[in-house]
Write an enzyme that holds these catalytic residues in place. Structure first.
Site, PDB file in Angstrom:
ATOM      1  N   ARG A   1     -28.857   8.601  63.328  1.00 13.98           N
ATOM      2  CA  ARG A   1     -27.925   9.576  63.899  1.00 13.98           C
ATOM      3  C   ARG A   1     -26.688   8.922  64.476  1.00 13.98           C
ATOM      4  O   ARG A   1     -25.794   9.608  64.945  1.00 13.98           O
ATOM      5  CB  ARG A   1     -28.637  10.285  65.022  1.00 13.98           C
ATOM      6  CG  ARG A   1     -29.051  11.693  64.665  1.00 13.98           C
ATOM      7  CD  ARG A   1     -29.777  12.192  65.856  1.00 13.98           C
ATOM      8  NE  ARG A   1     -29.685  13.575  66.059  1.00 13.98           N
ATOM      9  CZ  ARG A   1     -30.695  14.403  65.765  1.00 13.98           C
ATOM     10  NH1 ARG A   1     -31.748  13.981  65.135  1.00 13.98           N
ATOM     11  NH2 ARG A   1     -30.583  15.667  66.078  1.00 13.98           N
TER      12      ARG A   1
ATOM     13  N   ARG B   1     -25.358  19.873  71.505  1.00 11.44           N
ATOM     14  CA  ARG B   1     -25.967  19.233  70.330  1.00 11.44           C
ATOM     15  C   ARG B   1     -24.980  19.187  69.160  1.00 11.44           C
ATOM     16  O   ARG B   1     -24.897  18.190  68.445  1.00 11.44           O
ATOM     17  CB  ARG B   1     -27.235  19.989  69.904  1.00 11.44           C
ATOM     18  CG  ARG B   1     -28.356  19.832  70.915  1.00 11.44           C
ATOM     19  CD  ARG B   1     -29.488  20.794  70.636  1.00 11.44           C
ATOM     20  NE  ARG B   1     -30.070  20.624  69.322  1.00 11.44           N
ATOM     21  CZ  ARG B   1     -30.809  21.550  68.715  1.00 11.44           C
ATOM     22  NH1 ARG B   1     -31.037  22.708  69.307  1.00 11.44           N
ATOM     23  NH2 ARG B   1     -31.305  21.325  67.531  1.00 11.44           N
TER      24      ARG B   1
ATOM     25  N   ARG C   1     -37.959  26.097  70.914  1.00 13.82           N
ATOM     26  CA  ARG C   1     -37.663  24.783  71.491  1.00 13.82           C
ATOM     27  C   ARG C   1     -36.735  24.936  72.693  1.00 13.82           C
ATOM     28  O   ARG C   1     -35.834  25.770  72.673  1.00 13.82           O
ATOM     29  CB  ARG C   1     -36.987  23.901  70.429  1.00 13.82           C
ATOM     30  CG  ARG C   1     -37.977  23.178  69.561  1.00 13.82           C
ATOM     31  CD  ARG C   1     -37.380  22.486  68.378  1.00 13.82           C
ATOM     32  NE  ARG C   1     -36.146  21.752  68.610  1.00 13.82           N
ATOM     33  CZ  ARG C   1     -35.519  21.061  67.668  1.00 13.82           C
ATOM     34  NH1 ARG C   1     -36.022  21.008  66.438  1.00 13.82           N
ATOM     35  NH2 ARG C   1     -34.402  20.431  67.928  1.00 13.82           N
TER      36      ARG C   1
ATOM     37  N   ARG D   1     -34.848  30.210  65.913  1.00 14.65           N
ATOM     38  CA  ARG D   1     -35.928  29.379  65.352  1.00 14.65           C
ATOM     39  C   ARG D   1     -37.214  29.524  66.181  1.00 14.65           C
ATOM     40  O   ARG D   1     -37.192  29.552  67.401  1.00 14.65           O
ATOM     41  CB  ARG D   1     -35.524  27.904  65.343  1.00 14.65           C
ATOM     42  CG  ARG D   1     -36.706  27.007  64.996  1.00 14.65           C
ATOM     43  CD  ARG D   1     -36.345  25.585  64.697  1.00 14.65           C
ATOM     44  NE  ARG D   1     -35.357  25.032  65.592  1.00 14.65           N
ATOM     45  CZ  ARG D   1     -34.666  23.931  65.341  1.00 14.65           C
ATOM     46  NH1 ARG D   1     -34.839  23.287  64.211  1.00 14.65           N
ATOM     47  NH2 ARG D   1     -33.783  23.480  66.204  1.00 14.65           N
TER      48      ARG D   1
ATOM     49  N   LYS E   1     -32.703  20.831  57.725  1.00 17.88           N
ATOM     50  CA  LYS E   1     -33.313  19.546  57.337  1.00 17.88           C
ATOM     51  C   LYS E   1     -34.839  19.612  57.441  1.00 17.88           C
ATOM     52  O   LYS E   1     -35.552  19.211  56.531  1.00 17.88           O
ATOM     53  CB  LYS E   1     -32.807  18.398  58.246  1.00 17.88           C
ATOM     54  CG  LYS E   1     -31.302  18.236  58.263  1.00 17.88           C
ATOM     55  CD  LYS E   1     -30.865  17.120  59.198  1.00 17.88           C
ATOM     56  CE  LYS E   1     -31.225  17.308  60.659  1.00 17.88           C
ATOM     57  NZ  LYS E   1     -30.571  18.455  61.327  1.00 17.88           N
TER      58      LYS E   1
HETATM   59  P1  AP5 Z   1     -34.452  23.694  60.645  1.00 15.71           P
HETATM   60  O1  AP5 Z   1     -34.948  23.393  59.290  1.00 15.71           O
HETATM   61  O2  AP5 Z   1     -35.424  23.605  61.782  1.00 15.71           O
HETATM   62  O3  AP5 Z   1     -33.113  22.870  60.950  1.00 15.71           O
HETATM   63  P2  AP5 Z   1     -32.874  21.326  61.238  1.00 15.71           P
HETATM   64  O4  AP5 Z   1     -31.721  20.906  60.420  1.00 15.71           O
HETATM   65  O5  AP5 Z   1     -34.155  20.565  61.071  1.00 15.71           O
HETATM   66  O6  AP5 Z   1     -32.442  21.438  62.737  1.00 15.71           O
HETATM   67  P3  AP5 Z   1     -32.895  20.680  64.042  1.00 15.71           P
HETATM   68  O7  AP5 Z   1     -32.385  21.507  65.196  1.00 15.71           O
HETATM   69  O8  AP5 Z   1     -34.369  20.381  64.051  1.00 15.71           O
HETATM   70  O9  AP5 Z   1     -32.106  19.408  63.935  1.00 15.71           O
HETATM   71  P4  AP5 Z   1     -31.722  18.505  65.063  1.00 15.71           P
HETATM   72  O10 AP5 Z   1     -31.202  17.403  64.262  1.00 15.71           O
HETATM   73  O11 AP5 Z   1     -30.834  19.025  66.096  1.00 15.71           O
HETATM   74  O12 AP5 Z   1     -33.100  18.323  65.891  1.00 15.71           O
HETATM   75  P5  AP5 Z   1     -34.097  17.104  66.052  1.00 15.71           P
HETATM   76  O13 AP5 Z   1     -35.439  17.661  66.234  1.00 15.71           O
HETATM   77  O14 AP5 Z   1     -33.861  16.088  65.009  1.00 15.71           O
HETATM   78  O15 AP5 Z   1     -33.814  25.175  60.602  1.00 15.71           O
HETATM   79  C1  AP5 Z   1     -33.276  25.786  61.756  1.00 15.71           C
HETATM   80  C2  AP5 Z   1     -33.580  27.292  61.712  1.00 15.71           C
HETATM   81  O16 AP5 Z   1     -32.898  27.875  60.609  1.00 15.71           O
HETATM   82  C3  AP5 Z   1     -35.073  27.595  61.499  1.00 15.71           C
HETATM   83  O17 AP5 Z   1     -35.414  28.738  62.242  1.00 15.71           O
HETATM   84  C4  AP5 Z   1     -35.196  27.885  59.989  1.00 15.71           C
HETATM   85  O18 AP5 Z   1     -36.238  28.813  59.688  1.00 15.71           O
HETATM   86  C5  AP5 Z   1     -33.819  28.471  59.677  1.00 15.71           C
HETATM   87  N1  AP5 Z   1     -33.364  28.098  58.340  1.00 15.71           N
HETATM   88  C6  AP5 Z   1     -33.512  26.898  57.719  1.00 15.71           C
HETATM   89  N2  AP5 Z   1     -32.941  26.926  56.511  1.00 15.71           N
HETATM   90  C7  AP5 Z   1     -32.400  28.167  56.366  1.00 15.71           C
HETATM   91  C8  AP5 Z   1     -31.654  28.791  55.326  1.00 15.71           C
HETATM   92  N3  AP5 Z   1     -31.368  28.148  54.186  1.00 15.71           N
HETATM   93  N4  AP5 Z   1     -31.243  30.074  55.518  1.00 15.71           N
HETATM   94  C9  AP5 Z   1     -31.537  30.735  56.668  1.00 15.71           C
HETATM   95  N5  AP5 Z   1     -32.248  30.187  57.690  1.00 15.71           N
HETATM   96  C10 AP5 Z   1     -32.665  28.910  57.538  1.00 15.71           C
HETATM   97  O19 AP5 Z   1     -33.564  16.453  67.425  1.00 15.71           O
HETATM   98  C11 AP5 Z   1     -33.769  17.070  68.663  1.00 15.71           C
HETATM   99  C12 AP5 Z   1     -33.317  16.124  69.766  1.00 15.71           C
HETATM  100  O20 AP5 Z   1     -34.117  14.934  69.748  1.00 15.71           O
HETATM  101  C13 AP5 Z   1     -31.878  15.609  69.683  1.00 15.71           C
HETATM  102  O21 AP5 Z   1     -30.958  16.504  70.266  1.00 15.71           O
HETATM  103  C14 AP5 Z   1     -31.977  14.288  70.438  1.00 15.71           C
HETATM  104  O22 AP5 Z   1     -31.986  14.488  71.832  1.00 15.71           O
HETATM  105  C15 AP5 Z   1     -33.326  13.754  70.023  1.00 15.71           C
HETATM  106  N6  AP5 Z   1     -33.288  12.923  68.814  1.00 15.71           N
HETATM  107  C16 AP5 Z   1     -33.933  13.157  67.634  1.00 15.71           C
HETATM  108  N7  AP5 Z   1     -33.667  12.181  66.759  1.00 15.71           N
HETATM  109  C17 AP5 Z   1     -32.826  11.321  67.375  1.00 15.71           C
HETATM  110  C18 AP5 Z   1     -32.190  10.124  66.966  1.00 15.71           C
HETATM  111  N8  AP5 Z   1     -32.345   9.623  65.734  1.00 15.71           N
HETATM  112  N9  AP5 Z   1     -31.382   9.497  67.863  1.00 15.71           N
HETATM  113  C19 AP5 Z   1     -31.213   9.969  69.106  1.00 15.71           C
HETATM  114  N10 AP5 Z   1     -31.780  11.097  69.555  1.00 15.71           N
HETATM  115  C20 AP5 Z   1     -32.589  11.777  68.697  1.00 15.71           C
END
Ligand code: AP5
Length: 217
Positions: A91, A175, A164, A130, A16
């Site tokens: 979420r 997660r 991270r 990552r 994402k």
């Molecule tokens: P990346 O693009 O970083 O993946 P992502 O889908 O953004 O994954 P996240 O881990 O950031 O999502 P998340 O939802 O868990 O984290 P968030 O920060 O929102 O890609 C991942 C890796 O794969 C990278 O190394 C990239 O290079 C590689 N990659 C990407 N595309 C690829 C492809 N096509 N092929 C190969 N490799 C690829 O949330 C973190 C924490 O914050 C949560 O756990 C929670 O505690 C809190 N939080 C955030 N938002 C909320 C909310 N709305 N409500 C409650 N808690 C929240």
């Protein structure tokens, strides 16, 4: 009609953030990542960051009321006038309902929801590998998209790539479980409004981007 007010749904590691960063450059609309906002708050030691940190480190979702307030403020900033990409929000069903109410109040319409679909067995390797630029937060991967030797696009790039704290192997399963239990049901929530488009995220990033461009118009 082109879609410029959208939600990117998908499991942790689905890509994402990677795609939202590319779409932001392409369409000149902001990526709004609740994860990035929370991590900045943790780093700055604000009251929000202090409260969120323990949940994030454990791989659990931060309480809805903290997140909804944060989005309410962000969606009223001037750069959101011509569109936005919500990454990591909503979420939970409570967050989705709060977003519906907020958009009504702001006279804005959610134009589409894109599910970036990736099989669960691919996600662990993506997450533990990552790395993020310390300064600009651009996302890389040690194997699939290594950080460039010359640094990111900024002149002052310190060439420091950080992992991270919630990308550790022992946190990722929590997660993924939170995603399955609390976020996956949102696909049905938005499907009933006919707003969901699914894109196969288990392909190289540029192929995924190309499908997204087709969907968003
Ligand atoms: P990346 O693009 O970083 O993946 P992502 O889908 O953004 O994954 P996240 O881990 O950031 O999502 P998340 O939802 O868990 O984290 P968030 O920060 O929102 O890609 C991942 C890796 O794969 C990278 O190394 C990239 O290079 C590689 N990659 C990407 N595309 C690829 C492809 N096509 N092929 C190969 N490799 C690829 O949330 C973190 C924490 O914050 C949560 O756990 C929670 O505690 C809190 N939080 C955030 N938002 C909320 C909310 N709305 N409500 C409650 N808690 C929240």
């Amino acid at each position: 009609m082109a879609i410029r007010r959208l939600i990117l749904l998908g499991a942790p590691g689905a890509g994402k953030g990677t795609q939202a960063q590319a779409l932001e450059e392409l369409f000149h609309i902001p990526q709004i990542s609740t994860g990035d906002i929370l991590r900045a708050a943790v780093k700055a030691g604000t009251p929000l960051g202090v409260e969120a940190k323990a949940y994030m480190d454990a791989g659990k979702l931060v309480p809805d009321e903290l997140i909804v307030g944060l989005i309410r403020e962000r969606l009223q900033e001037p750069d959101t006038q011509s569109g936005w990409i919500l990454d990591g929000f909503p979420r939970t069903t409570v967050q989705a309902e709060a977003l519906d109410a907020l958009l009504l109040e702001l006279h804005q319409e959610l134009e589409g929801v894109v599910l970036v679909d990736v099989p669960e067995d691919v996600l662990m390797e993506r997450l533990v590998g990552r790395r993020t630029c310390l300064v600009c937060k651009k996302v890389f991967h040690v194997k699939f998209n290594p950080p460039p030797e010359e640094g990111c696009s900024r002149e002052d790039c310190p060439k420091t790539w950080v992992q991270r704290s919630d990308d550790k192997e022992d946190v990722v399963p929590t997660r993924l479980a939170a995603y399955r239990a609390q976020t996956e049901p949102l696909t049905d929530y938005y499907s009933s409004a006919g707003k969901v488009h699914t894109v196969d995220g288990n392909r190289p990033p540029l192929a995924v981007l190309s499908s997204l461009k087709e969907v968003l118009g």
